[in-house]
Design a protein around this motif. Structure first.
Motif, PDB file in Angstrom:
ATOM      1  N   GLY A 115      59.547  16.721 155.301  1.00  0.00           N
ATOM      2  CA  GLY A 115      59.088  16.304 156.670  1.00  0.00           C
ATOM      3  C   GLY A 115      59.663  15.152 157.213  1.00  0.00           C
ATOM      4  N   VAL A 116      60.096  14.138 156.229  1.00  0.00           N
ATOM      5  CA  VAL A 116      60.689  13.086 156.942  1.00  0.00           C
ATOM      6  C   VAL A 116      62.259  13.645 157.184  1.00  0.00           C
ATOM      7  CG1 VAL A 116      61.511  10.683 156.564  1.00  0.00           C
ATOM      8  CG2 VAL A 116      59.803  11.684 155.493  1.00  0.00           C
ATOM      9  N   VAL A 117      63.020  14.471 156.382  1.00  0.00           N
ATOM     10  CA  VAL A 117      64.175  14.915 156.926  1.00  0.00           C
ATOM     11  C   VAL A 117      64.256  15.716 158.110  1.00  0.00           C
ATOM     12  CG1 VAL A 117      66.017  16.580 156.004  1.00  0.00           C
ATOM     13  CG2 VAL A 117      64.919  15.133 154.214  1.00  0.00           C
ATOM     14  N   LEU A 134      53.567  12.395 159.219  1.00  0.00           N
ATOM     15  CA  LEU A 134      52.240  12.221 158.388  1.00  0.00           C
ATOM     16  C   LEU A 134      52.191  12.892 157.031  1.00  0.00           C
ATOM     17  CD1 LEU A 134      49.492  10.958 158.093  1.00  0.00           C
ATOM     18  CD2 LEU A 134      48.485  12.846 159.549  1.00  0.00           C
ATOM     19  N   ILE A 135      52.990  12.388 156.147  1.00  0.00           N
ATOM     20  CA  ILE A 135      53.228  13.067 154.891  1.00  0.00           C
ATOM     21  C   ILE A 135      52.404  12.432 153.788  1.00  0.00           C
ATOM     22  CG2 ILE A 135      55.550  13.698 155.420  1.00  0.00           C
ATOM     23  CD1 ILE A 135      56.505  11.430 153.992  1.00  0.00           C
ATOM     24  N   ARG A 136      52.133  13.039 152.489  1.00  0.00           N
ATOM     25  CA  ARG A 136      51.829  12.896 151.189  1.00  0.00           C
ATOM     26  C   ARG A 136      52.153  13.413 149.993  1.00  0.00           C
ATOM     27  NH1 ARG A 136      47.112  14.249 148.447  1.00  0.00           N
ATOM     28  NH2 ARG A 136      46.453  12.539 147.358  1.00  0.00           N
ATOM     29  N   GLY A 264      52.925   2.444 156.432  1.00  0.00           N
ATOM     30  CA  GLY A 264      51.788   2.103 155.576  1.00  0.00           C
ATOM     31  C   GLY A 264      50.644   1.362 156.410  1.00  0.00           C
ATOM     32  N   PHE A 265      49.323   1.682 156.305  1.00  0.00           N
ATOM     33  CA  PHE A 265      48.518   0.971 157.142  1.00  0.00           C
ATOM     34  C   PHE A 265      47.338   0.255 156.207  1.00  0.00           C
ATOM     35  CE2 PHE A 265      50.218   4.456 159.577  1.00  0.00           C
ATOM     36  CZ  PHE A 265      50.444   3.851 160.664  1.00  0.00           C
ATOM     37  N   ASP A 266      47.686  -0.025 154.964  1.00  0.00           N
ATOM     38  CA  ASP A 266      47.137  -0.945 154.161  1.00  0.00           C
ATOM     39  C   ASP A 266      46.901  -2.328 154.331  1.00  0.00           C
ATOM     40  OD1 ASP A 266      49.546  -0.769 153.071  1.00  0.00           O
ATOM     41  OD2 ASP A 266      49.212   0.171 151.295  1.00  0.00           O
ATOM     42  N   ALA A 267      47.581  -2.772 155.372  1.00  0.00           N
ATOM     43  CA  ALA A 267      47.311  -4.018 155.932  1.00  0.00           C
ATOM     44  C   ALA A 267      46.360  -4.264 156.748  1.00  0.00           C
ATOM     45  CB  ALA A 267      48.570  -4.538 156.782  1.00  0.00           C
ATOM     46  N   HIS A 306      54.820   8.023 156.951  1.00  0.00           N
ATOM     47  CA  HIS A 306      53.598   7.721 156.765  1.00  0.00           C
ATOM     48  C   HIS A 306      53.482   7.193 155.179  1.00  0.00           C
ATOM     49  CE1 HIS A 306      49.116   7.332 157.528  1.00  0.00           C
ATOM     50  NE2 HIS A 306      48.909   7.033 156.367  1.00  0.00           N
ATOM     51  N   GLU A 307      52.995   6.186 154.714  1.00  0.00           N
ATOM     52  CA  GLU A 307      53.142   5.602 153.511  1.00  0.00           C
ATOM     53  C   GLU A 307      51.588   5.311 153.071  1.00  0.00           C
ATOM     54  OE1 GLU A 307      55.374   5.506 151.120  1.00  0.00           O
ATOM     55  OE2 GLU A 307      57.362   5.528 152.426  1.00  0.00           O
TER      56      GLU A 307
END
Ligand code: ZN
Length: 383
Positions: A115-117, A134-136, A264-267, A306-307
């Motif tokens: 997905g990133v590539v 938007l990956i996992r 990343g959205f963990d902040a 996405h992280e």
């Protein structure tokens, strides 16, 4: 403006099991089975919000494909890939004892990298102006010989190496805004001046004792790793000051051909795995600064992957804000949470001291005309 967007339902099928947050379920230790912090819900709800608000209609869907062994081996050791392959029929752990995966997860991790590539290729080939993958599972903690911190494989680092190989990209800046240190990306590009690895993170959360301002790369790459550990409690004021005084000047000195964002959205102000206070407005402003920098420096080429981000209710609004900025949406979708008025959202003196320590290092970053030969100035290698 065309914005590429990657999401695949299989990203939600990567099974991290019944951990109670971080701890393996074990009745003998009083740990009732629950769910892992890194479960599908936060990301799935980002996608559903993107659909529900109509933002999806403004995006160009890009279909991911599985990454090949060849691509994975651009970054990882054969031993690490073999261990993941051997455990793919049973499930297992990606290497550090804290990165569980289920049956078939390697296939999903390949699709995440792909997905990133795909996003990077679409931007470099001018199919789209910028892109959001938007990956996992996430990737920025994985190091060449091991997974780590919920990450199986180094999604962004692999996409960077693949883009250099197939598209001959010269210089790439990776801006990691996940609240944890982007140690995997740092490790891969430690001696490489053609990748600027910038990480903003909460001071010493994960990996423990990692991401100090004194970690700066080595050899030819010295100065091209830049860490800004921020004190716990940093909110939008501190983050935007860090962007203005460290990240943007670093990007302007480096003059990349492509900007990658470890998104990343963990902040966020509600996250269970950190203690920062960012809000959708803060993420929107950060994204706007990065998009503007990309417009000035590299024809707008910016790709977000996405992280982390673990509050299932709040993360969707944070990520939605970033995707809106990429897509040039003028009228933001309203934030129903309203944490912008929390005490100390504005820059605090101890946060400023941390920013100053990193700011002093920015001048050591050189642009593309610094007089040293660029190692990748030949024709692109065969893909
Ligand atoms: Zn994180």
């Amino acid at each position: 403006m065309a914005t590429g967007y990657v999401y695949h339902e299989l990203y939600g099928w990567h099974d991290t099991g019944t951990h109670a947050g971080l701890v393996p379920a074990d009745p003998r230790r009083g740990v009732q089975p629950f769910r892992h912090f890194e479960n599908p819900e936060a990301k799935r709800r980002v996608h559903e919000l993107v659909v529900a608000t109509g933002l999806l209609d403004k995006l160009t869907r890009l279909a991911p494909r599985p990454a090949t062994d060849d691509e994975i081996l651009l970054v990882h050791t054969p031993g690490h890939l073999q261990r993941l392959t051997d455990a793919n029929d049973t499930g297992g752990d990606a290497g550090d004892g804290g990165s569980p995966f289920g049956r078939g997860s390697l296939d999903i991790a390949r699709l995440a990298i792909g997905g990133v590539v795909r996003s990077v290729e679409a931007v470099l080939d001018q199919e789209v102006d910028n892109a959001y993958a938007l990956i996992r599972p996430p990737g920025h903690h994985a190091v060449p010989d091991s997974g780590m911190g919920f990450c199986m494989l180094a999604n962004i680092a692999i996409a960077v190496q693949a883009a250099r190989r197939t598209r001959g990209v010269g210089r790439i800046a990776v801006v990691d805004i996940d609240v944890h240190h982007g140690n995997g990306t740092q490790t891969v590009f430690w001696e490489d001046r053609d990748v600027l690895a910038l990480s903003l993170h909460q001071d010493r959360v994960f990996p423990p004792n990692s991401g100090f301002v004194t970690e700066r790369g080595a050899g030819e790459g010295f100065g091209y790793t830049l860490n800004l550990p921020l004190p716990p409690g940093t909110g939008t004021g501190g983050y935007l000051e860090a962007m203005r005084r460290v990240v943007l000047p670093a990007l302007h000195r480096y003059r990349p051909d492509l900007i990658m964002v470890a998104a990343g959205f963990d902040a966020n102000a509600l996250d269970p795995l950190a203690r920062m206070m960012l809000t959708p407005r803060g993420y929107r402003e950060i994204a706007r600064m990065l998009v503007d920098a990309a417009a000035e420096l590299c024809d707008g080429r910016i790709v977000c992957a996405h992280e982390g981000g673990y509050d299932e209710a709040y993360v969707p609004f944070c990520a939605h804000a970033v995707i809106e900025v990429l897509a040039g949406v003028e009228e933001p979708f309203p934030d129903p949470f309203r944490f912008d008025n929390l005490g100390q959202q504005e820059l605090q003196p101890h946060q400023e001291a941390a920013i100053e320590a990193a700011e002093e290092l920015v001048d050591d970053i050189c642009g593309p005309d610094a007089g040293q030969p660029a190692p990748h100035d030949g024709p692109p290698l065969p893909g």
